[in-house]
Structures are given as structure tokens and as C-alpha cells.
Design a protein around this motif. Structure first.
Motif, short mmCIF file in Angstrom:
data_model
loop_
_atom_site.label_atom_id
_atom_site.label_comp_id
_atom_site.label_asym_id
_atom_site.label_seq_id
_atom_site.Cartn_x
_atom_site.Cartn_y
_atom_site.Cartn_z
N GLU A 1 77.83 39.34 12.11
CA GLU A 1 77.67 38.13 12.79
C GLU A 1 76.15 38.47 13.59
OE1 GLU A 1 79.60 35.20 13.11
OE2 GLU A 1 80.64 36.43 11.40
N TRP A 2 75.29 39.28 13.27
CA TRP A 2 74.24 39.61 13.82
C TRP A 2 72.98 39.65 12.87
CZ3 TRP A 2 73.81 39.74 19.08
CH2 TRP A 2 74.80 39.65 19.82
N TRP A 3 71.91 39.38 13.01
CA TRP A 3 70.57 39.53 12.54
C TRP A 3 69.69 40.60 13.11
CZ3 TRP A 3 68.59 38.74 7.90
CH2 TRP A 3 67.35 38.82 7.61
N SER A 4 69.28 41.42 12.06
CA SER A 4 68.57 42.82 12.73
C SER A 4 67.02 42.32 12.92
CB SER A 4 68.68 44.04 11.99
OG SER A 4 67.89 45.13 12.36
N CYS A 5 66.38 42.59 13.84
CA CYS A 5 64.70 42.39 13.87
C CYS A 5 64.58 42.85 15.14
CB CYS A 5 64.60 40.79 13.90
SG CYS A 5 65.07 39.78 15.12
N VAL B 1 62.06 38.79 20.44
CA VAL B 1 61.00 38.09 21.49
C VAL B 1 61.64 38.30 22.71
CG1 VAL B 1 59.43 36.61 22.23
CG2 VAL B 1 59.45 37.05 19.74
N HIS B 2 62.77 37.85 22.82
CA HIS B 2 63.70 37.53 24.15
C HIS B 2 64.30 38.87 24.61
CE1 HIS B 2 62.70 33.47 24.19
NE2 HIS B 2 63.39 33.22 22.97
N PHE B 3 64.00 39.21 25.59
CA PHE B 3 64.48 40.67 26.00
C PHE B 3 66.26 40.57 26.26
CE2 PHE B 3 63.39 44.83 26.82
CZ PHE B 3 63.90 45.41 27.59
N GLU B 4 66.75 39.47 26.46
CA GLU B 4 68.00 39.41 26.51
C GLU B 4 69.00 40.00 25.43
OE1 GLU B 4 71.39 35.87 26.26
OE2 GLU B 4 69.38 35.39 25.82
N PHE B 5 68.29 40.33 24.14
CA PHE B 5 68.68 40.97 22.88
C PHE B 5 67.84 42.16 23.01
CE2 PHE B 5 69.65 36.49 22.34
CZ PHE B 5 71.23 36.73 22.17
N PRO C 1 72.19 37.01 17.51
CA PRO C 1 73.57 36.44 16.93
C PRO C 1 72.85 35.50 15.98
CG PRO C 1 73.43 36.15 19.32
CD PRO C 1 72.14 36.89 19.07
N ARG C 2 73.80 35.49 14.70
CA ARG C 2 73.06 34.79 13.48
C ARG C 2 73.19 33.29 13.87
NH1 ARG C 2 72.28 36.76 8.51
NH2 ARG C 2 72.97 38.86 8.30
N HIS D 1 62.89 34.10 17.83
CA HIS D 1 63.75 35.04 18.38
C HIS D 1 63.09 36.23 17.91
CE1 HIS D 1 66.53 32.29 20.21
NE2 HIS D 1 66.64 31.73 19.06
N CYS D 2 62.71 36.42 16.77
CA CYS D 2 62.05 37.72 16.42
C CYS D 2 60.62 37.75 16.40
CB CYS D 2 62.80 37.89 14.77
SG CYS D 2 64.63 38.06 14.87
N LEU D 3 60.02 38.77 16.38
CA LEU D 3 58.63 38.77 16.65
C LEU D 3 57.90 38.50 15.26
CD1 LEU D 3 57.83 42.20 18.91
CD2 LEU D 3 57.34 39.79 19.29
N ASP D 4 58.70 38.81 14.21
CA ASP D 4 58.43 38.60 12.67
C ASP D 4 58.50 37.37 12.20
OD1 ASP D 4 60.91 39.22 12.28
OD2 ASP D 4 60.50 40.98 11.06
#
Length: 161
Positions: A125-129, A132-136, A141-142, A151-154
Motif C-alpha cells: 500500500e506504499w510507494w518508496s521514495c 518532500v513532505h516531512f509527514e512521511f 501511501p499509494r 510528494h517525492c523529490l524525484d
């Protein structure tokens, strides 16, 4: 015979009183709450309260033992060790069921990393990266994939996920 009954009753009463004064063995209250999370076992020996529900000012156990002063009086020191996870900053802590839940409760991601928290890699249920948001921390979450927000820097959450 009445005297014998009185003597017997007195003997039984003294044995019961003596047993009540003996120190009780500590009750093991570690249990597995829903979603395979660390929990606190209530006196009924059936109800398992998630760790983060202990000392939250809401009685979740029938007798209120999850809110008792001896358990909640000096947080986190008064809690059993299995209910607490200490962050990298020694003054910060979270409940054990908040470790490896995908959210950055410690503020420095120490509750979500392989090293200190021994978290497994991102689940289905998650995506690895690198978000940007420090909440994660290292997974989002997918449901946030392709939602039009980076949400991801890349930008992998918008173009690959």
C-alpha cells in the motif's frame, strides 16, 4: 463442635489474609492488537488495547486499568518497556504501535527507519521514495500517487508510481 467451627473459620480467615499480603507476580499485559500492533491486555484477559490508547484519558478497558495512575503517572517512565519506542532524540518517544506505521511521529524519521526502528521495507500500500513532505519518511501511501501533488523529490509519485 461450635468452638471447633470457630477455630476452623479463624484459621481459614488467617490463611486468606496471609495470601492477600503476598506480593503478586506481575501480570504480563503484552498482546497483539488489531493490524498486528503492540497492545496492552486488560484485566479481562481478552481485550487488547492498542499501545497508543493507553494513558490517553479514555478508559478502553472495562475496569479502566489502561488509565491507572501507576501506569500513567510519569510518562513514559511508568509505562512497561514494550509500550514505548524511544526516538533518536532521547527526550522524544512514541507508543510502540506508532513505530513503522509510515508516519513521522518522532520528527526525525527515527521511528520509521531500518536502523533504529527496524522497520520492514514499504508494503504493497506504499510507494518508496524520498518524499518532500516531512509527514512521511521513505514511503508514501499509494493513494497519493498521481494525485497531482509532488510528494517525492524525484516526482516518481506522479510519473512512475
Amino acid at each position: 463442635s461450635a468452638v471447633a467451627l470457630l477455630v476452623l473459620a479463624a484459621a481459614v480467615a488467617s490463611v486468606v489474609a496471609a495470601l492477600a499480603l503476598l506480593p503478586r507476580a506481575p501480570v504480563n499485559r503484552l498482546c497483539t492488537a488489531p493490524n498486528n500492533r503492540t497492545g496492552f491486555l486488560c484485566d479481562d484477559r481478552v481485550t487488547c488495547v492498542p499501545a497508543s490508547w493507553v494513558c490517553d484519558r479514555v478508559s478502553n478497558c472495562r475496569n479502566g486499568e489502561d488509565e491507572q495512575e501507576q501506569l500513567c503517572g510519569d510518562l513514559p517512565h511508568s509505562l512497561p518497556g514494550y509500550l514505548v519506542f524511544y526516538c533518536s532524540n532521547p527526550r522524544s518517544w512514541v507508543y510502540a504501535d506508532q513505530r513503522c506505521n509510515g508516519m513521522n511521529e518522532c520528527g526525525d524519521c527515527s521511528d520509521e527507519t531500518w536502523g533504529s526502528a527496524a522497520c520492514p521495507p514499504c508494503g504493497q500500500e506504499w510507494w518508496s521514495c524520498s518524499p518532500v513532505h516531512f509527514e512521511f519518511c521513505s514511503c508514501i501511501p499509494r493513494r497519493l500517487c498521481r494525485d497531482g501533488t509532488q510528494h517525492c523529490l524525484d516526482w516518481s509519485d506522479e510519473f512512475v508510481c
